[in-house]
Design a protein around this motif. Structure first.
Motif, PDB file in Angstrom:
ATOM      1  N   PHE A   1      31.991  44.964  43.091  1.00 45.25           N
ATOM      2  CA  PHE A   1      31.145  46.150  42.935  1.00 45.25           C
ATOM      3  C   PHE A   1      30.065  45.901  41.880  1.00 45.25           C
ATOM      4  O   PHE A   1      28.920  46.303  42.039  1.00 45.25           O
ATOM      5  N   LEU A   2      30.457  45.242  40.774  1.00 42.49           N
ATOM      6  CA  LEU A   2      29.494  44.967  39.704  1.00 42.49           C
ATOM      7  C   LEU A   2      28.345  44.120  40.245  1.00 42.49           C
ATOM      8  O   LEU A   2      27.167  44.444  40.047  1.00 42.49           O
ATOM      9  N   ASN A   3      28.691  43.053  40.949  1.00 40.03           N
ATOM     10  CA  ASN A   3      27.669  42.116  41.415  1.00 40.03           C
ATOM     11  C   ASN A   3      26.794  42.700  42.527  1.00 40.03           C
ATOM     12  O   ASN A   3      25.682  42.239  42.742  1.00 40.03           O
ATOM     13  N   ALA A   4      27.323  43.720  43.214  1.00 42.63           N
ATOM     14  CA  ALA A   4      26.546  44.367  44.275  1.00 42.63           C
ATOM     15  C   ALA A   4      25.742  45.550  43.730  1.00 42.63           C
ATOM     16  O   ALA A   4      25.151  46.302  44.516  1.00 42.63           O
ATOM     17  N   GLY A   5      25.751  45.727  42.409  1.00 37.56           N
ATOM     18  CA  GLY A   5      25.011  46.845  41.823  1.00 37.56           C
ATOM     19  C   GLY A   5      25.643  48.184  42.137  1.00 37.56           C
ATOM     20  O   GLY A   5      24.956  49.208  42.227  1.00 37.56           O
ATOM     21  N   GLN A   6      26.961  48.184  42.301  1.00 36.99           N
ATOM     22  CA  GLN A   6      27.678  49.422  42.631  1.00 36.99           C
ATOM     23  C   GLN A   6      28.639  49.833  41.520  1.00 36.99           C
ATOM     24  O   GLN A   6      29.485  50.699  41.721  1.00 36.99           O
ATOM     25  N   CYS A   7      28.534  49.213  40.385  1.00 36.87           N
ATOM     26  CA  CYS A   7      29.429  49.504  39.259  1.00 36.87           C
ATOM     27  C   CYS A   7      28.677  49.182  37.969  1.00 36.87           C
ATOM     28  O   CYS A   7      27.868  48.233  37.938  1.00 36.87           O
ATOM     29  N   ILE A   8      28.948  49.957  36.918  1.00 31.89           N
ATOM     30  CA  ILE A   8      28.288  49.696  35.627  1.00 31.89           C
ATOM     31  C   ILE A   8      29.264  49.045  34.654  1.00 31.89           C
ATOM     32  O   ILE A   8      28.932  48.095  33.966  1.00 31.89           O
ATOM     33  N   PHE A   9      30.480  49.605  34.575  1.00 31.52           N
ATOM     34  CA  PHE A   9      31.492  49.099  33.634  1.00 31.52           C
ATOM     35  C   PHE A   9      32.662  48.522  34.440  1.00 31.52           C
ATOM     36  O   PHE A   9      33.402  49.261  35.085  1.00 31.52           O
ATOM     37  N   ALA A  10      32.797  47.208  34.391  1.00 33.10           N
ATOM     38  CA  ALA A  10      33.884  46.548  35.131  1.00 33.10           C
ATOM     39  C   ALA A  10      34.813  45.891  34.120  1.00 33.10           C
ATOM     40  O   ALA A  10      34.421  44.962  33.415  1.00 33.10           O
ATOM     41  N   ILE A  11      36.033  46.390  34.041  1.00 30.16           N
ATOM     42  CA  ILE A  11      36.991  45.804  33.091  1.00 30.16           C
ATOM     43  C   ILE A  11      37.877  44.808  33.830  1.00 30.16           C
ATOM     44  O   ILE A  11      38.487  45.130  34.854  1.00 30.16           O
ATOM     45  N   ASP A  12      37.916  43.609  33.299  1.00 28.23           N
ATOM     46  CA  ASP A  12      38.744  42.546  33.880  1.00 28.23           C
ATOM     47  C   ASP A  12      39.062  41.559  32.770  1.00 28.23           C
ATOM     48  O   ASP A  12      38.509  41.631  31.669  1.00 28.23           O
ATOM     49  N   SER A  13      39.909  40.614  33.080  1.00 32.30           N
ATOM     50  CA  SER A  13      40.302  39.620  32.078  1.00 32.30           C
ATOM     51  C   SER A  13      39.118  38.739  31.690  1.00 32.30           C
ATOM     52  O   SER A  13      38.244  38.458  32.514  1.00 32.30           O
ATOM     53  N   THR A  14      39.123  38.265  30.454  1.00 29.76           N
ATOM     54  CA  THR A  14      38.107  37.278  30.074  1.00 29.76           C
ATOM     55  C   THR A  14      38.331  35.988  30.864  1.00 29.76           C
ATOM     56  O   THR A  14      37.407  35.195  31.025  1.00 29.76           O
ATOM     57  N   ALA A  15      39.535  35.797  31.357  1.00 24.88           N
ATOM     58  CA  ALA A  15      39.821  34.610  32.168  1.00 24.88           C
ATOM     59  C   ALA A  15      39.282  34.756  33.591  1.00 24.88           C
ATOM     60  O   ALA A  15      39.427  33.855  34.401  1.00 24.88           O
ATOM     61  N   GLY A  16      38.660  35.887  33.893  1.00 21.06           N
ATOM     62  CA  GLY A  16      38.052  36.075  35.204  1.00 21.06           C
ATOM     63  C   GLY A  16      36.535  36.094  35.119  1.00 21.06           C
ATOM     64  O   GLY A  16      35.851  36.537  36.055  1.00 21.06           O
ATOM     65  N   ALA A  17      35.991  35.601  34.001  1.00 22.50           N
ATOM     66  CA  ALA A  17      34.553  35.731  33.732  1.00 22.50           C
ATOM     67  C   ALA A  17      33.679  34.981  34.728  1.00 22.50           C
ATOM     68  O   ALA A  17      32.514  35.338  34.926  1.00 22.50           O
ATOM     69  N   THR A  18      34.224  33.945  35.355  1.00 20.21           N
ATOM     70  CA  THR A  18      33.388  33.160  36.276  1.00 20.21           C
ATOM     71  C   THR A  18      33.088  33.913  37.573  1.00 20.21           C
ATOM     72  O   THR A  18      32.338  33.420  38.412  1.00 20.21           O
ATOM     73  N   TRP A  19      33.702  35.098  37.742  1.00 21.70           N
ATOM     74  CA  TRP A  19      33.402  35.934  38.909  1.00 21.70           C
ATOM     75  C   TRP A  19      32.415  37.039  38.562  1.00 21.70           C
ATOM     76  O   TRP A  19      31.997  37.803  39.439  1.00 21.70           O
ATOM     77  N   MET A  20      32.074  37.170  37.278  1.00 18.50           N
ATOM     78  CA  MET A  20      31.343  38.346  36.800  1.00 18.50           C
ATOM     79  C   MET A  20      29.859  38.063  36.597  1.00 18.50           C
ATOM     80  O   MET A  20      29.516  37.090  35.918  1.00 18.50           O
ATOM     81  N   GLY A  21      29.013  38.932  37.126  1.00 23.01           N
ATOM     82  CA  GLY A  21      27.572  38.805  36.916  1.00 23.01           C
ATOM     83  C   GLY A  21      26.882  38.214  38.126  1.00 23.01           C
ATOM     84  O   GLY A  21      27.498  37.521  38.943  1.00 23.01           O
ATOM     85  N   CYS A  22      25.592  38.525  38.237  1.00 17.91           N
ATOM     86  CA  CYS A  22      24.883  38.139  39.468  1.00 17.91           C
ATOM     87  C   CYS A  22      24.645  36.638  39.570  1.00 17.91           C
ATOM     88  O   CYS A  22      24.289  36.147  40.640  1.00 17.91           O
ATOM     89  N   ASP A  23      24.833  35.881  38.477  1.00 13.33           N
ATOM     90  CA  ASP A  23      24.699  34.423  38.541  1.00 13.33           C
ATOM     91  C   ASP A  23      26.061  33.732  38.482  1.00 13.33           C
ATOM     92  O   ASP A  23      26.139  32.522  38.204  1.00 13.33           O
ATOM     93  N   ALA A  24      27.110  34.481  38.711  1.00 10.88           N
ATOM     94  CA  ALA A  24      28.467  33.931  38.587  1.00 10.88           C
ATOM     95  C   ALA A  24      28.665  32.734  39.511  1.00 10.88           C
ATOM     96  O   ALA A  24      28.227  32.755  40.667  1.00 10.88           O
ATOM     97  N   PRO A  25      29.324  31.691  39.011  1.00  7.15           N
ATOM     98  CA  PRO A  25      29.565  30.516  39.860  1.00  7.15           C
ATOM     99  C   PRO A  25      30.522  30.806  41.010  1.00  7.15           C
ATOM    100  O   PRO A  25      30.481  30.123  42.028  1.00  7.15           O
TER     101      PRO A  25
END
Lengths: 531, 279
Positions: free
Chosen positions: A289-313
């Motif tokens: 949802f975050l990457n599709a511009g459908q969410c503002i605050f996405a809480i997840d583990s710091t160990a899941g950071a590579t999925w977060m953000g529009c440039d996520a690997p």
């Protein structure tokens, strides 16, 4: 169908918890540290580990094994990889009964608490870690391992059960709030350094405005869930901690069914009703949802950071669904930003007792090897993890990695390194919940209450006092929370509280009967003497 | 004196025994749990009535929705539908997931409570009436939190695959969500193992790697109408011994295949494949 398996494993875990009490715990003899390590004896070690959705982690484990075997040529390590900690836990529980546990296992302290139901099942590490020869940083090690005092104290303490060390931390993470900063500013707000719950709710509600065509004004789409939390058990635990409210005692007494919990659930219901808040289990992965511009605050583990953000690997949605925005990585929202509080999580490593002391010693050496800089730095860089030793954190290699933030969107992906920094800068504010036999059930129950309230709210059910009372009773029964507690893991003879009235009456009655019988005997003797 | 003492002792012992007995007093009635009944609601015993007034208990009137009504219903509303089992997977801990369909459309029943015996009896073609909540997860519209299901004897229906060659990749595809379908002339597209750079015809599980694992789903990409889509062989639906699992394990990049499956959705179409034929 990722969710399907996650849910099935959750059920598997619950069943394992319920069954664990039925197993006949096998007893091992206590470990006696050998004088020397015997290079002439061929030793086979079994290592159970989990790799996240990241093949690089598998390769790091395999390289660690190769390097370790080169140092100790008579030791052969077989790795079995799992994709879920719950499955490891389930298999360990099953194998304790048949004495076929692995030698080394990546696991969570909560799980170790259950493993300890068997006598001498898990190797106590307190004395062993301080041994001058084979202990941490010991003279007989063939590698440059960390000393005990080089392990981050907070992380080390998380591996103490009932005051005794039963594991070493392996990797640590916390939760982060990944924020679409572009949207926050578009709504006219300035992002604070530390989020408060009030701020998150206010912005989330502001994002629910729609335009004339029925689309959300903020993103022009039909879908907008401003706030999604991946782990509702962590959410409840952190909110209670921040409000200094009860969760459990160290000895396993359940305190979660309190008025603050009700207040939290009422608040969540309010924002679930408007659609401003949802959960992973109800909607899907926050990252999508975050990457599709459908969410503002996405809480997840710091160990899941590579999925977060529009440039996520790593991406789980198609490229045409990605929306460009600036990602901010912040601590989870706080009740009191002056005194932040966030959960510490991440895997630990434990060693199982075996009949052969040389085999146990080899396993202990391998466990230590996993804490060397080579393994720690390499593994931490695969995700937003943090090495568990100061030695690795302060190493030139790791510092160089951090300094190269944003150089590329893979190894040095900015969001991933920001997530690691978040934990390193806030380690002093982290906490863990008490570990006892049953603490995993309590954690599940904490999240279940949020899931139920959000679901019920969406289904137009009334979330009032009667609802919450029934919810408490249902969850207490479902997770058997009336059958846990009373004794922390690894501790015997804990305070069991005052005796029930009936027991007091019974014992008093028996005592009084004996006193009267004694009195009768004395009177009888006195009478005889008098005659 | 002895008599007095004996009497006193007897009183004390009775007092003590009475204390023991208190634990046998009825405990407060626990609140009912929300756990769904394993038995269909329609089979639940009717409330007791005086014997002389006993009449056959009437099952409550249930309004069964048409597929069109189901599609029109809001998310998070309770729905009751009549549908036919097409396939099933993953019975465990008294629940399983069912692919179902009637003549008008399909219903994906997620984690429907059922015993092992009921699961075994729910063979393809079996007609059932199901009550649960319409929900959506990552775009997949499904029925969850199922409170009751009932087997309706008599009628059977096994859907033939609907051919989606011409509309795969269009907005119209969602109208066929969860239905049994077929696709022809799908060309296998390489998936790149990011850690090794190796080009592979399929991955084990969703970790973007070609590393072989046990109990893993198989993910492969195929080109349809000029676009690339992902297809999955679900381990719980078709295990390692199944033809489709083995066929996919032997696929090569560039192979052209025909396939059949159920049109599951995960952020877009991501069907669960039950048959593959290499051309």
């Amino acid at each position: 169908m990722r969710r399907r398996k996650l849910r099935m494993l959750a059920l598997l875990l619950l069943a394992a918890l319920l069954l664990s009490g039925c197993h006949g715990a096998r007893e091992q003899t206590a470990f006696a540290l050998p004088e020397t390590f015997d290079d002439g004896e061929q030793i086979e070690l079994v290592f159970w580990a989990k790799n996240d959705t990241n093949k690089a982690q598998t390769e790091i484990y395999q390289k660690a094994i190769r390097d370790f075997e080169a140092l100790y040529p008579n030791v052969h390590v077989s790795i079995r990889l799992y994709t879920d900690y719950g499955k490891i836990y389930n298999d360990v529980i099953t194998n304790i009964a048949t004495d076929t546990t692995p030698n080394i296992c990546i696991t969570y302290p909560d799980h170790i608490a259950t493993y300890l139901s068997g006598e001498n099942t898990v190797l106590p590490l307190e004395d062993l870690s301080k041994d001058p020869r084979f202990g941490m940083g010991g003279s007989e090690l063939r590698f440059d391992g960390p000393r005990l005092d080089e392990v981050v104290p907070q992380f080390l303490n998380e591996c103490r059960l009932g005051g005794a060390l039963y594991a070493l931390p392996y990797m640590r993470s916390t939760e982060a709030c990944y924020v679409n900063k572009t949207f926050v500013e578009k709504l006219g707000y300035e992002l604070p350094e530390v989020l408060t719950w009030d701020f998150v709710w206010e912005v989330s509600e502001a994002a629910m405005k729609k335009d004339a065509s029925g689309n959300f004004a903020l993103n022009g789409q039909k879908v907008m869930i401003p706030f999604i939390d991946k782990s509702t058990d962590n959410m409840m635990i952190q909110m209670l901690k921040q409000k200094n409210a009860g969760y459990s005692t160290d000895t396993g007494d359940i305190l979660i069914f309190n008025d603050t919990t009700k207040d939290i659930l009422r608040t969540l219901s309010v924002h679930a009703a408007t659609g401003a808040f949802s959960t992973f289990k109800i909607s899907s992965y926050p990252a999508n949802f975050l990457n599709a511009g459908q969410c503002i605050f996405a809480i997840d583990s710091t160990a899941g950071a590579t999925w977060m953000g529009c440039d996520a690997p790593l991406l789980d949605i198609s490229a045409d669904q990605i929306v460009r925005f600036e990602t901010a990585v912040l601590p989870v929202p706080q009740a009191d930003p002056e005194h932040p509080s966030m959960i510490s999580q991440g895997p630990s490593v434990c060693v199982f007792q075996k009949e052969n002391p040389q085999e146990v010693l080899a396993a202990w050496l391998f466990a230590q090897y996993l804490l060397t800089n080579e393994v720690q730095v390499a593994y931490a860089e695969t995700e937003g993890y943090v090495p568990v030793t100061r030695k690795a954190q302060e190493s030139g290699e790791y510092q160089d990695y951090l300094a190269r933030r944003g150089e590329d969107n893979r190894e040095h992906y900015a969001v991933k390194i920001d997530a690691s920094r978040l934990l390193m800068e806030n380690t002093e504010y982290t906490f863990v919940t008490p570990v006892f036999n049953g603490s995993t059930s309590l954690r599940d129950a904490a999240g279940q209450m949020i899931e139920n309230v959000v679901k019920s709210t969406r289904r137009k059910e009334k979330v009032d006092d009667a609802y919450l009372e029934k919810l408490f009773a249902d969850v207490r029964a479902l997770y058997r929370l009336d059958q846990t507690g009373g004794r922390p893991a690894g501790v015997s003879g804990a305070d069991l509280g005052p005796l029930p009235t009936t027991a007091v009456l019974l014992l008093s009655g028996i005592g009084a009967a004996w006193v009267l019988m004694g009195l009768a005997l004395l009177i009888e003797r006195w009478k005889k003497k008098k005659r | 004196m002895k008599k007095v003492l004996a009497l006193l002792l007897a009183v004390v012992m009775i007092f003590a025994l009475a204390a023991c007995g208190q634990s046998a007093a009825p405990a407060p009635t626990p609140a009912a749990t929300e756990a769904p009944s394993e038995e269909p609601a329609a089979e639940a015993p009717a409330e007791e009535a005086p014997a002389e007034e006993a009449e056959p208990a009437e099952a409550p009137e249930v309004e069964v929705m048409s597929y069109a009504d189901y599609v029109a219903a809001d998310l998070d509303t309770e729905v009751t539908v009549e549908t036919y089992v097409q396939d099933k997977q993953g019975w465990w801990n008294d629940q399983a997931t069912f692919y179902t369909q009637n003549e008008d459309g399909a219903f994906f029943l997620y984690n429907m409570p059922c015993s092992q015996e009921e699961y075994d009896a729910l063979v393809p073609g079996t007609k059932i009436r199901v009550t649960g909540y319409k929900s959506e997860w990552s775009g997949e519209v499904e029925i969850i939190d199922i409170s009751s299901f009932e087997v309706i004897e008599g009628d059977t229906f096994v859907a033939g695959p609907v051919t989606l060659d011409s509309i795969y990749g269009t907005d119209q595809l969602a109208d066929f969500m969860n239905q049994r379908f077929s696709l022809s002339d799908v060309t296998i597209v390489a998936k790149t193992d990011e850690s090794t750079g190796e080009e592979l015809a399929f991955f084990y599980d969703w970790d973007n790697s070609g590393a072989e694992k046990q109990d893993a789903d198989l993910y492969f990409d195929g080109s349809v109408n000029g676009e690339t889509f992902t297809f999955v062989v679900e381990y719980y639906l078709r295990g390692e011994d199944s033809d489709v699992y083995q066929t996919v394990k032997n696929l090569k990049v560039g192979d052209v295949i025909d396939l059949e499956g159920f049109l599951y959705w995960y952020n877009g179409p991501q069907p669960h494949i039950t048959a593959v034929t290499v051309k």
